[in-house]
Design a protein around this motif. Structure first.
Motif, PDB file in Angstrom:
ATOM      1  N   PHE A  68       0.836  -1.202   0.000  1.00  0.00           N
ATOM      2  CA  PHE A  68       0.000   0.000   0.000  1.00  0.00           C
ATOM      3  C   PHE A  68       0.874   1.257   0.000  1.00  0.00           C
ATOM      4  N   ILE A  69       1.885   1.272   0.859  1.00  0.00           N
ATOM      5  CA  ILE A  69       2.779   2.434   0.951  1.00  0.00           C
ATOM      6  C   ILE A  69       3.492   2.663  -0.383  1.00  0.00           C
ATOM      7  N   VAL A  70       4.001   1.611  -0.982  1.00  0.00           N
ATOM      8  CA  VAL A  70       4.751   1.740  -2.238  1.00  0.00           C
ATOM      9  C   VAL A  70       3.830   2.168  -3.378  1.00  0.00           C
ATOM     10  N   ILE A  71       2.700   1.487  -3.539  1.00  0.00           N
ATOM     11  CA  ILE A  71       1.794   1.783  -4.653  1.00  0.00           C
ATOM     12  C   ILE A  71       1.160   3.163  -4.514  1.00  0.00           C
ATOM     13  N   SER A  72       0.949   3.617  -3.274  1.00  0.00           N
ATOM     14  CA  SER A  72       0.313   4.921  -3.052  1.00  0.00           C
ATOM     15  C   SER A  72       1.140   6.088  -3.573  1.00  0.00           C
ATOM     16  N   LYS A  73       2.405   5.869  -3.836  1.00  0.00           N
ATOM     17  CA  LYS A  73       3.247   6.928  -4.396  1.00  0.00           C
ATOM     18  C   LYS A  73       2.830   7.271  -5.818  1.00  0.00           C
ATOM     19  N   TRP A  74       2.125   6.344  -6.481  1.00  0.00           N
ATOM     20  CA  TRP A  74       1.774   6.540  -7.879  1.00  0.00           C
ATOM     21  C   TRP A  74       0.281   6.675  -8.154  1.00  0.00           C
ATOM     22  N   ILE A  75      -0.565   6.329  -7.203  1.00  0.00           N
ATOM     23  CA  ILE A  75      -2.005   6.380  -7.485  1.00  0.00           C
ATOM     24  C   ILE A  75      -2.745   7.159  -6.401  1.00  0.00           C
ATOM     25  N   ASP A  76      -3.951   7.591  -6.731  1.00  0.00           N
ATOM     26  CA  ASP A  76      -4.763   8.369  -5.801  1.00  0.00           C
ATOM     27  C   ASP A  76      -5.776   7.461  -5.089  1.00  0.00           C
ATOM     28  N   PRO A  77      -6.464   7.985  -4.054  1.00  0.00           N
ATOM     29  CA  PRO A  77      -7.421   7.170  -3.294  1.00  0.00           C
ATOM     30  C   PRO A  77      -8.563   6.587  -4.135  1.00  0.00           C
ATOM     31  N   THR A  78      -9.023   7.305  -5.136  1.00  0.00           N
ATOM     32  CA  THR A  78     -10.104   6.776  -5.968  1.00  0.00           C
ATOM     33  C   THR A  78      -9.640   5.525  -6.725  1.00  0.00           C
ATOM     34  N   THR A  79      -8.419   5.562  -7.221  1.00  0.00           N
ATOM     35  CA  THR A  79      -7.871   4.397  -7.902  1.00  0.00           C
ATOM     36  C   THR A  79      -7.736   3.233  -6.927  1.00  0.00           C
ATOM     37  N   VAL A 111      -3.624 -15.843   2.029  1.00  0.00           N
ATOM     38  CA  VAL A 111      -3.592 -14.569   2.748  1.00  0.00           C
ATOM     39  C   VAL A 111      -4.047 -13.378   1.903  1.00  0.00           C
ATOM     40  N   TRP A 112      -4.502 -13.614   0.689  1.00  0.00           N
ATOM     41  CA  TRP A 112      -4.941 -12.509  -0.160  1.00  0.00           C
ATOM     42  C   TRP A 112      -6.071 -11.729   0.507  1.00  0.00           C
ATOM     43  N   ASP A 113      -6.912 -12.415   1.276  1.00  0.00           N
ATOM     44  CA  ASP A 113      -8.009 -11.754   1.977  1.00  0.00           C
ATOM     45  C   ASP A 113      -7.485 -10.738   2.983  1.00  0.00           C
ATOM     46  N   GLU A 114      -6.408 -11.057   3.695  1.00  0.00           N
ATOM     47  CA  GLU A 114      -5.807 -10.101   4.632  1.00  0.00           C
ATOM     48  C   GLU A 114      -5.216  -8.901   3.895  1.00  0.00           C
ATOM     49  N   ILE A 115      -4.574  -9.152   2.766  1.00  0.00           N
ATOM     50  CA  ILE A 115      -3.942  -8.075   2.011  1.00  0.00           C
ATOM     51  C   ILE A 115      -4.985  -7.069   1.541  1.00  0.00           C
ATOM     52  N   VAL A 116      -6.033  -7.540   0.895  1.00  0.00           N
ATOM     53  CA  VAL A 116      -7.063  -6.648   0.354  1.00  0.00           C
ATOM     54  C   VAL A 116      -7.789  -5.907   1.481  1.00  0.00           C
ATOM     55  N   ALA A 117      -8.124  -6.608   2.550  1.00  0.00           N
ATOM     56  CA  ALA A 117      -8.834  -5.969   3.662  1.00  0.00           C
ATOM     57  C   ALA A 117      -7.962  -4.912   4.336  1.00  0.00           C
ATOM     58  N   PHE A 118      -6.659  -5.177   4.460  1.00  0.00           N
ATOM     59  CA  PHE A 118      -5.800  -4.174   5.092  1.00  0.00           C
ATOM     60  C   PHE A 118      -5.580  -2.975   4.181  1.00  0.00           C
ATOM     61  N   TRP A 119      -5.588  -3.183   2.874  1.00  0.00           N
ATOM     62  CA  TRP A 119      -5.565  -2.032   1.961  1.00  0.00           C
ATOM     63  C   TRP A 119      -6.755  -1.123   2.248  1.00  0.00           C
ATOM     64  N   LEU A 120      -7.912  -1.715   2.466  1.00  0.00           N
ATOM     65  CA  LEU A 120      -9.112  -0.951   2.764  1.00  0.00           C
ATOM     66  C   LEU A 120      -8.933  -0.150   4.049  1.00  0.00           C
ATOM     67  N   VAL A 121      -8.374  -0.774   5.069  1.00  0.00           N
ATOM     68  CA  VAL A 121      -8.122  -0.074   6.331  1.00  0.00           C
ATOM     69  C   VAL A 121      -7.209   1.116   6.094  1.00  0.00           C
ATOM     70  N   LEU A 122      -6.087   0.886   5.432  1.00  0.00           N
ATOM     71  CA  LEU A 122      -5.127   1.961   5.222  1.00  0.00           C
ATOM     72  C   LEU A 122      -5.687   3.082   4.358  1.00  0.00           C
ATOM     73  N   LEU A 123      -6.525   2.730   3.406  1.00  0.00           N
ATOM     74  CA  LEU A 123      -7.123   3.762   2.556  1.00  0.00           C
ATOM     75  C   LEU A 123      -7.883   4.789   3.395  1.00  0.00           C
ATOM     76  N   PHE A 124      -8.571   4.307   4.423  1.00  0.00           N
ATOM     77  CA  PHE A 124      -9.403   5.208   5.221  1.00  0.00           C
ATOM     78  C   PHE A 124      -8.709   5.787   6.454  1.00  0.00           C
ATOM     79  N   VAL A 125      -7.599   5.213   6.906  1.00  0.00           N
ATOM     80  CA  VAL A 125      -6.898   5.809   8.057  1.00  0.00           C
ATOM     81  C   VAL A 125      -5.813   6.782   7.615  1.00  0.00           C
ATOM     82  N   MET A 126      -5.443   6.743   6.354  1.00  0.00           N
ATOM     83  CA  MET A 126      -4.417   7.658   5.858  1.00  0.00           C
ATOM     84  C   MET A 126      -5.022   9.041   5.636  1.00  0.00           C
TER      85      MET A 126
END
Length: 190
Positions: A68-79, A111-126
């Motif tokens: 999430f941290i790495v990819i967020s350097k290139w994309i916005d929250p809507t993406t 563990v893909w379920d943990e990865i996607v769900a934690f992306w969701l968490v980080l999207l809204f706490v950032m």
């Protein structure tokens, strides 16, 4: 026809698991070779993070955090919303295929379920600093492991063969993400 894979004898310590009427499979620890055998397995096993011999769900969540941290350097929250939605749908397919191949509905290495769900968490706490992200990580892992109601209910009732079971694998972690976001909302409102 034997219920055991070639080379496995009935005296082996691993018992076969009944999948559907008459189908059995030996549940084993997945390997890198197994993971690379199909794209669905690569995704479901979190690009190798699920192969960790210790706490694969935690390692998968850590991969979710780092990516999430790495990819967020290139994309916005809507993406990110589109990536998370697509990741959820792809996760259903990947978990369905991998569960069938492994002979178990929700193996700990998926563990893909943990990865996607934690992306969701980080999207809204950032935006938040390291300690805020770490708190989100700890709360998410807590809710994913403890599974308070209704997470436990969905974890039990949606697990099984087929599409519904694969949906259940992905869905219970979305609830853990919701509880984590609820904790942050309460914390920020104080």
């Amino acid at each position: 026809m034997s219920a055991y894979p070639p080379g496995a004898a009935p005296s082996d310590p691993v018992d076969p698991v009944t999948l559907e009427a008459g189908q059995t499979a030996k549940v084993t620890r997945p390997t890198g070779r197994f993971m690379l055998g199909h794209p669905a397995r690569l995704i479901a096993l979190g690009f190798g993070s699920g192969l960790s011999p210790v706490s694969p769900g935690t390692v998968g969540t850590l991969l979710g955090w780092l990516s999430f941290i790495v990819i967020s350097k290139w994309i916005d929250p809507t993406t990110w919303l589109w990536i998370i939605a697509g990741g959820f749908v792809i996760g259903i397919w990947a978990c369905l295929r991998t569960a069938r191949d492994m002979g178990v509905y929700d193996h700990g290495s998926m563990v893909w379920d943990e990865i996607v769900a934690f992306w969701l968490v980080l999207l809204f706490v950032m935006p938040t600093g390291f300690w805020g992200q770490f708190a989100a990580f700890v709360w998410f892992r807590f809710f994913d492991i403890v599974k308070p109601a209704p997470i436990r209910y969905y974890d039990r009732t949606l697990k099984g063969p087929g599409f519904t079971g694969a949906f259940g694998v992905m869905f219970d972690d979305i609830f853990a993400a919701f509880y984590t976001l609820l904790v942050f909302a309460l914390w920020r409102s104080i």
